[in-house]
Every structure is written in C-alpha cells, then in structure tokens.
Enzyme design. Sequence first.
Site, short mmCIF file in Angstrom:
data_model
loop_
_atom_site.label_atom_id
_atom_site.label_comp_id
_atom_site.label_asym_id
_atom_site.label_seq_id
_atom_site.Cartn_x
_atom_site.Cartn_y
_atom_site.Cartn_z
N ARG A 39 0.85 -1.20 0.00
CA ARG A 39 0.00 0.00 0.00
C ARG A 39 0.89 1.24 0.00
O ARG A 39 0.59 2.24 -0.63
CB ARG A 39 -0.96 0.02 1.20
CG ARG A 39 -1.80 1.29 1.19
CD ARG A 39 -2.97 1.41 2.20
NE ARG A 39 -3.01 0.46 3.25
CZ ARG A 39 -2.29 0.54 4.39
NH1 ARG A 39 -1.46 1.54 4.58
NH2 ARG A 39 -2.41 -0.39 5.31
N TYR A 48 -15.51 17.51 -15.87
CA TYR A 48 -15.89 16.11 -15.85
C TYR A 48 -16.98 15.88 -14.79
O TYR A 48 -16.84 16.33 -13.65
CB TYR A 48 -14.64 15.27 -15.55
CG TYR A 48 -14.92 13.80 -15.44
CD1 TYR A 48 -15.31 13.07 -16.56
CD2 TYR A 48 -14.80 13.13 -14.23
CE1 TYR A 48 -15.57 11.72 -16.47
CE2 TYR A 48 -15.06 11.77 -14.14
CZ TYR A 48 -15.45 11.07 -15.26
OH TYR A 48 -15.71 9.74 -15.16
N ASP A 77 -6.37 19.48 -14.03
CA ASP A 77 -6.70 18.14 -14.52
C ASP A 77 -6.28 18.12 -15.99
O ASP A 77 -6.92 18.73 -16.84
CB ASP A 77 -8.22 17.91 -14.36
CG ASP A 77 -8.67 16.55 -14.89
OD1 ASP A 77 -7.93 15.93 -15.68
OD2 ASP A 77 -9.79 16.12 -14.52
N LYS A 104 -7.12 7.33 -19.54
CA LYS A 104 -7.41 7.85 -20.88
C LYS A 104 -6.16 7.82 -21.76
O LYS A 104 -5.66 6.75 -22.03
CB LYS A 104 -8.03 9.24 -20.75
CG LYS A 104 -9.08 9.38 -19.62
CD LYS A 104 -10.35 8.60 -19.87
CE LYS A 104 -11.25 8.47 -18.64
NZ LYS A 104 -11.63 9.71 -17.98
C1 LIG Z 1 -12.23 10.15 -16.72
C2 LIG Z 1 -11.90 11.47 -16.16
C3 LIG Z 1 -11.71 11.63 -14.79
C4 LIG Z 1 -11.91 10.50 -13.80
O1 LIG Z 1 -10.92 9.51 -13.95
P1 LIG Z 1 -11.19 7.95 -13.60
O2 LIG Z 1 -9.90 7.33 -13.98
O3 LIG Z 1 -12.34 7.52 -14.43
O4 LIG Z 1 -11.49 7.90 -12.14
C5 LIG Z 1 -11.35 12.88 -14.33
N1 LIG Z 1 -11.20 13.93 -15.16
C6 LIG Z 1 -11.37 13.81 -16.49
C7 LIG Z 1 -11.19 15.01 -17.37
C8 LIG Z 1 -11.74 12.59 -17.03
O5 LIG Z 1 -11.93 12.48 -18.34
#
Ligand SMILES: *Cc1c(COP(=O)(O)O)cnc(C)c1O
Length: 384
Positions: free
Chosen positions: A50, A102, A174, A199
């Site tokens: 962890r 998001y 982000d 992504k």
């Molecule tokens: C998908 C996404 C998230 C969340 O990420 P997860 O890996 O699905 O928890 C946050 N911000 C953006 C812009 C995203 O496309």
Amino acid sequence: MKKKLRFNSRVIHGGQSIEKGYGAVIPPIYQTSTYAQTSPGNHKGYEYSRTHNPTRTALENSLASIESGRHGLVFASGLAAMDAILKLLNSGDEIIASNDLYGGSFRLLTKIFNKFKFKSHFLDLRNINELKSKINNRTKLIWVETPTNPMMNIIDIKAIRSIVREKKIILAVDNTFASPYLQNPLLLGADIVMHSATKYIAGHSDVILGAIIVNSDDLAEKLAFIQNASGAVPGPMDCFLTLRGIKTLSVRMERHCYNGKKIAQFLNKHPRIDKVFWPGFRSNPNYNIAKQQMKDFGAMISFIPKEANYKDSIKIIKKLNIFTLAESLGGVESLSGHPASMTHASIPKEIREKSGVLDSLIRLSIGIEDEKDLIDDLKQALNK
Ligand SMILES: *Cc1c(COP(=O)(O)O)cnc(C)c1O
C-alpha cells in the site's frame, strides 16, 4: 548528471533504470503485498505494497519525468487522485472550479466533500475578472480542466497563476484531455497536475488509474501520506499496463492529433452540422491560448447537428459503426458519447446547459484508425 532527454525519449526512458535482479529491460510486475525484513526495519526500501511497490515506483518516476515534475504519485483511479488532492484541504475551505468539467469531478465536490463543509464555486475560468471577484481568504484550491470537457474551451493557466501568485492557493490542473504530450501545466505555473491515466496516458482502454505530479517536496510528502493513509492505490499489474502505454504516448498522440484535425475540418464543412467545438479552428475564441499553451489541438471534438433535438443526435450516434458508443476517451479506438445522458448526467440540466452541454451535443474521441474510414463512417451516419 545525465542530460535531460526530449519528450519523445522520456516516454521510453524517463525515470527508468534496468532492473537489478536479472537486468530485465522492462520493470517486472512485482505481484507481492509485502517484503522480507532481516530484522525489524531492515529492508531494501519496501515494506508493504500500500505504501510502495517497485512496479508502482517505476510508473511514478516515468510520470514525473514526462510531466517535467519532481514527484509522481499514482492512485486506483483519476477520481481517487482528485480525492487525495481535496484531502489536503480542511472543512470550511473554498474551491473554485471550472463550470464545464468532468461529471465525476463535479459529483465528488458536490456530493461527497460538501458533506465535510467544503464550498465549491463553479465558474467560467476564461473570465479572469469573475475569478478574481470570487477569491477570498477561504479560497484554498483552484481546479482547472483544460481543454474543458465536453466544450473544449481553453483556460489560460499562466493567466490564472499570475493572479494567485501571492496567495496561499493551490492551482491544480486536470490534464487528462491534453495528456503530457500536448501540455505540461507545471511548466505553466500550476502546483499540481492530475490525470485520469485511464485515458490517453494508458491509451488502450484496459486499465483504470489516476496520477498526480508535483514539484514541491512539501506537497509530495503530504500527498504520499494521504495516498498511504487512505489507501486508494493501484495494483502492480495496472501500473505495468500504464507504463507499457506510456512508451507509445508520443506516436499515438501524433496520430490522434492528425486524425482529430481531419475530422474536425470534415465536420465543420458538413451541411448538417451547426457547431463544432475543437480549439484548432482559427475562428475559435480560444485559438490563441491553445496555440500558446498546447503543442497541438488534440483529438477530442464535440458537435451539434443543425436543428437537432435529443432524438436526432441519438439516431446519429446509433448509426455509427466504427465509433463505439461508450464512456471514456483517449484510447486507440474511436468512441462516441452523449455527454448529457452519460459523462455529464450527474450535473443538473440548468447548470449543464449554461455551459453549453445541450441534449443534442455529441462528443467524439478520435482514435488512431485510418481517418478516411472514420470520415466515411461519420458521412453515412449524418445522412438523413
Ligand atoms: C475520466 C476522467 C476523470 C476520472 O478519472 P477515472 O480514472 O475515471 O477515475 C477525471 N477527469 C477527467 C477530465 C476525465 O476524463
């Protein structure tokens, strides 16, 4: 000291070293929860997975390198990474976030952290004066998503940095939509970069993983404490898959951007289409900032068909063959999405429509297939 490599080399070598046991070129999957100690506290740097795991360390070092940061930390998902960042704050603190973000990030702020008396304001962060007027001495975090999802607006990271320079406010970006290939927020003055590595970074739609990259030793230490104390860490297999994805980030992104441009231009000329949202059009009000802070314009495109309602748009989406209707983005395969009922369903209609997320809006994540096949697919789907 070794000369700092260029980005396209850092995706392959950044932060990596040859494995000590057998000279494995690729970091092995250390599928273990714990590590032998010769006497209490006497070990090789790893105690419990962890807290640390060698496959995870390799990924964290790679991410720090490609985002031009000093420290990388990975989490079980993008939202787990955001959750860790929010835990740097205290109840009573205020957050200012992009209004076009998001849906899951919006839900985390409004449905979880509001219970702990965190107050979030959602603004169009392109409007710097409005942002200035909302900052007060309780403001502790500015949360930026750029390009925004799904409207592809571009927020000027440097401009926001310049107004919060003197204050004790964390500027977090982000960077999921841009990926480290297109944009490096730490170099533009951000304190924290967060990714849904699910992504573009992992890139093959086969893993859920989140990441944070920072320069400050103090922030890194606090975040590592939260990472270990809250425990939302990814397993070694997921770290391995993400590392594998990063190796091809540059070549994938080049191709994503090439296809993205071709398809944005095709849609823009199509008689059935009213508006196309993509920052690479010269007529786009965000074009100049996009050009300054990004290497290229990306492969995320939203559009609104002419005089379309919910039903018309769903019909188009259903006629697509190569584009798969699915949540998520940034994989090698092209996806379509309907933000109002999918990614953004957790945002109330009045709020979502204010930022342009209409029931007729369609979002595309352009993959790396042959662009002519993608255009043919869109052509037949747009035929009435
Ligand atoms: C998908 C996404 C998230 C969340 O990420 P997860 O890996 O699905 O928890 C946050 N911000 C953006 C812009 C995203 O496309």
